[in-house]
Design a protein around this motif. Structure first.
Motif, short mmCIF file in Angstrom:
data_model
loop_
_atom_site.label_atom_id
_atom_site.label_comp_id
_atom_site.label_asym_id
_atom_site.label_seq_id
_atom_site.Cartn_x
_atom_site.Cartn_y
_atom_site.Cartn_z
N HIS A 12 38.52 23.41 20.17
CA HIS A 12 37.44 22.31 19.93
C HIS A 12 36.21 22.61 20.29
O HIS A 12 35.92 22.88 21.79
N HIS A 49 50.13 21.85 17.90
CA HIS A 49 50.77 21.76 18.99
C HIS A 49 52.34 21.73 18.44
O HIS A 49 52.62 22.78 18.42
N HIS A 90 43.01 26.70 16.44
CA HIS A 90 43.06 25.25 17.29
C HIS A 90 42.07 25.55 18.43
O HIS A 90 42.65 26.10 19.57
N ASP A 140 42.51 26.07 22.43
CA ASP A 140 42.32 24.56 22.64
C ASP A 140 40.94 24.17 23.29
O ASP A 140 39.83 24.06 22.25
N HIS A 175 47.01 17.03 15.36
CA HIS A 175 47.33 17.12 16.62
C HIS A 175 48.93 16.21 16.31
O HIS A 175 48.74 15.15 15.94
#
Ligand code: ADE
Ligand code: ZN
Length: 341
Positions: free
Chosen positions: A18, A219, A16, A276, A195
């Motif tokens: 980005h 999450h 996870h 993240d 998500h």
């Protein structure tokens, strides 16, 4: 070696993270200069400061707007993997990117993906860090835009592109809006995640599983509010990709010792630790392990589970998965012996 150094050095896989949230502040400033994109301040690092998801997403969009040429995408993909290795002994990452944040500015999808793939292949060659890509639906887009994006992803698909995910602000735009986009991705052979339950009730997890066909949940912190959903996740062996720092900042769990991740682990859920948007939240994958495991007083056994859970929850094929698992377990055990010595 002290315990914090051990936590930084244990081998890691990340599920996870980005791409647009990994851009170094200095690179952001340089690319903005290169493309003459005005920024609100020359102190770009100070732009990486927010306490709501909306404020964060605005800067996330600004960072994305500085990526234009194929070489920009190559550069940020490479630097992002270099940072993961240097700061947290990253071995492999399944990394999100948001196609529509780029294509809606007129950047061709091919430029985005070919640049990212070039950076990933260079990191594999030069650093030995692996990476695959997950194209993310941006929830604030319309369902039609999301479906067209999936068609574009399927039409030009290097081996590195393995999945579809979904991000953006969760509360205003529930997952069922994007059923058609996920169905098309599944039919086209992409793996699916989303998500969910980051800023909405556990029913969003159920929708992601039953309506979208998701295989992982990114999450998931509010799951503990519904024991039936917890039980379902336990029965299914569902993996959760949790991100301590980012959510501490924008969802109001500043004290990591009270972050819901602790309750999820205690409930027996398959939790993985992830960064993240590392540069945009002034963190990195090493620091996520240090901060969370220190706050929750987790010993090496739990840390080992975090490391290996991420391999088990990854979408590597079985041969690569068992090889990586073996190598990481051996490296972990050697570091653990060094810690005890
Ligand atoms: N886009 C990038 N990071 C995100 C996050 N943590 N939540 C929602 N959308 C995102
Ligand atoms: Zn995220």
């Amino acid at each position: 070696m002290d315990y914090a150094q051990f936590l930084r050095r244990v081998p890691k896989v990340e599920l996870h993270c980005h791409l647009e949230g990994t851009v170094r502040a200095a690179t952001f400033a340089e690319l903005a200069g290169k493309h003459r994109i005005p920024l609100p301040t020359s102190e770009v690092d100070s732009l990486y400061d927010y306490d709501t998801i909306e404020a964060f997403l605005e800067i996330f969009g600004l960072v994305a707007s500085t990526l234009i040429d194929e070489e920009d995408f190559e550069r940020v993909a490479f630097e992002s993997l270099e940072d993961g290795q240097r700061l947290g002994n990253l071995k492999y990452r399944e990394m999100f990117f948001n196609p529509t944040l780029h294509t809606r500015r007129g950047v061709p999808y091919r430029t985005v993906v070919d640049g990212l793939v070039a950076g990933i292949r260079r990191a594999d060659r030069e650093l030995g860090v692996g990476c695959r890509l997950i194209a993310d639906v941006y929830r604030q887009d319309s369902p039609e835009v999301a479906l067209a994006m999936v068609e574009e992803v399927l039409a030009h698909r290097p081996d590195e592109v393995i999945g579809l995910g979904m991000d953006g602000a969760e509360a205003p735009d529930p997952p069922e809006r994007f059923a058609a986009a996920f169905a098309r991705a599944k039919a086209g052979g992409l793996r699916l995640t989303s998500h969910a339950c980051e800023d909405a009730p556990p029913k969003n997890i159920v929708t992601c599983l039953d309506v979208l066909g998701c295989e992982r949940i990114d999450h998931g912190y509010h799951i503990l509010a519904d024991q039936a959903v917890v039980q379902r996740a336990l029965d299914a062996g569902l993996y959760f990709t949790c991100c301590p720092t980012a959510t501490a900042r924008v969802y109001g769990w500043p004290d990591l010792s009270r972050h819901p991740i602790g309750g999820m682990v205690a409930a027996g859920l398959n939790v993985t630790l992830n960064s993240d948007d590392p540069t945009m939240f002034h963190t990195d994958i090493g620091r996520e392990f240090v901060d969370l495991c220190t706050a929750l007083e987790y010993g090496p056994e739990q840390v080992r589970s975090f490391c290996l859970n991420s391999v088990d929850g990854s979408w590597l094929d079985e041969g690569d998965k068992s090889r990586l698992r073996r190598e990481m377990a051996a490296e972990f055990d050697a570091l653990h012996a060094e810690l005890g010595a």
